[in-house]
Design a protein around this motif. Structure first.
Motif, PDB file in Angstrom:
ATOM      1  N   CYS A 265     -49.846 -16.017 110.020  1.00  0.00           N
ATOM      2  CA  CYS A 265     -49.905 -16.027 108.543  1.00  0.00           C
ATOM      3  C   CYS A 265     -48.874 -16.798 107.871  1.00  0.00           C
ATOM      4  O   CYS A 265     -47.644 -16.956 108.317  1.00  0.00           O
ATOM      5  N   TRP A 266     -49.067 -17.386 106.864  1.00  0.00           N
ATOM      6  CA  TRP A 266     -48.314 -18.316 106.155  1.00  0.00           C
ATOM      7  C   TRP A 266     -48.610 -17.880 104.650  1.00  0.00           C
ATOM      8  O   TRP A 266     -49.471 -17.941 104.167  1.00  0.00           O
ATOM      9  N   VAL A 267     -47.355 -17.929 103.948  1.00  0.00           N
ATOM     10  CA  VAL A 267     -47.209 -17.506 102.665  1.00  0.00           C
ATOM     11  C   VAL A 267     -46.244 -18.187 102.118  1.00  0.00           C
ATOM     12  O   VAL A 267     -45.093 -18.522 102.212  1.00  0.00           O
ATOM     13  N   ARG A 268     -46.673 -18.887 100.597  1.00  0.00           N
ATOM     14  CA  ARG A 268     -45.803 -19.949  99.758  1.00  0.00           C
ATOM     15  C   ARG A 268     -45.631 -19.068  98.237  1.00  0.00           C
ATOM     16  O   ARG A 268     -46.707 -18.766  97.812  1.00  0.00           O
ATOM     17  N   TYR A 269     -44.414 -18.772  97.961  1.00  0.00           N
ATOM     18  CA  TYR A 269     -44.352 -18.075  96.528  1.00  0.00           C
ATOM     19  C   TYR A 269     -43.949 -18.795  95.490  1.00  0.00           C
ATOM     20  O   TYR A 269     -43.685 -19.935  95.966  1.00  0.00           O
ATOM     21  N   GLY A 270     -43.907 -18.391  94.225  1.00  0.00           N
ATOM     22  CA  GLY A 270     -43.877 -19.231  93.211  1.00  0.00           C
ATOM     23  C   GLY A 270     -42.232 -19.799  93.287  1.00  0.00           C
ATOM     24  O   GLY A 270     -42.148 -21.024  92.544  1.00  0.00           O
ATOM     25  N   ASP A 271     -41.292 -19.392  93.808  1.00  0.00           N
ATOM     26  CA  ASP A 271     -39.881 -20.224  94.094  1.00  0.00           C
ATOM     27  C   ASP A 271     -40.062 -21.226  94.999  1.00  0.00           C
ATOM     28  O   ASP A 271     -39.069 -21.669  95.438  1.00  0.00           O
ATOM     29  N   GLU A 272     -41.117 -21.376  95.588  1.00  0.00           N
ATOM     30  CA  GLU A 272     -41.320 -22.528  96.503  1.00  0.00           C
ATOM     31  C   GLU A 272     -41.103 -22.291  97.857  1.00  0.00           C
ATOM     32  O   GLU A 272     -41.245 -23.183  98.901  1.00  0.00           O
ATOM     33  N   ARG A 273     -40.564 -21.187  98.014  1.00  0.00           N
ATOM     34  CA  ARG A 273     -40.091 -20.434  99.534  1.00  0.00           C
ATOM     35  C   ARG A 273     -41.399 -20.160 100.358  1.00  0.00           C
ATOM     36  O   ARG A 273     -42.289 -19.506  99.714  1.00  0.00           O
TER      37      ARG A 273
END
Length: 116
Positions: A95-103
């Motif tokens: 699984c891969w996730v990118r948050y609003g802070d670009e991390r």
């Protein structure tokens, strides 16, 4: 601390189905992008499918028409419904996730084995 907890992997017969889930937690930012990658022994990690917060999806050619990615934005969860499984789908799925802070973050991986 961000955590991605995957579940749903296992053994399936050719032509069978499995459903993967990934729950994300621990970030103060909203999720912008989620997806699933996979890696087989001796091969590079490859994108299987991804989905934006707006619901736009993208699939690898090898899984189009067989796999469906979806998400529950309220629960910060992404799913991968895998149908018509083939032996070549055998891999560790991440699984891969990118948050609003670009991390961006990765899950620990879950094994999917397709064999008779």
């Amino acid at each position: 601390q961000v955590r991605l907890v995957e579940s749903g992997g296992g053994l399936a017969q050719p032509g069978g189905s499995l459903r993967l889930s990934c729950v994300a937690s621990g970030s103060a930012y909203s999720i912008h992008h989620m997806g699933w990658y996979r890696q087989s022994p001796g091969k590079q990690r490859e994108l299987v499918a991804d989905i934006t917060a707006g619901g736009t999806t993208n699939y690898a050619d090898s899984v189009k028409g067989r796999f469906t990615i979806s998400s529950d934005n309220l629960e910060d969860t992404v799913y991968l419904q895998m149908n018509s499984l083939k032996p070549e789908d055998t891999a560790v799925y991440y699984c891969w996730v990118r948050y609003g802070d670009e991390r961006a973050y990765w899950g620990q991986g879950t094994q999917v084995t397709v064999s008779s």
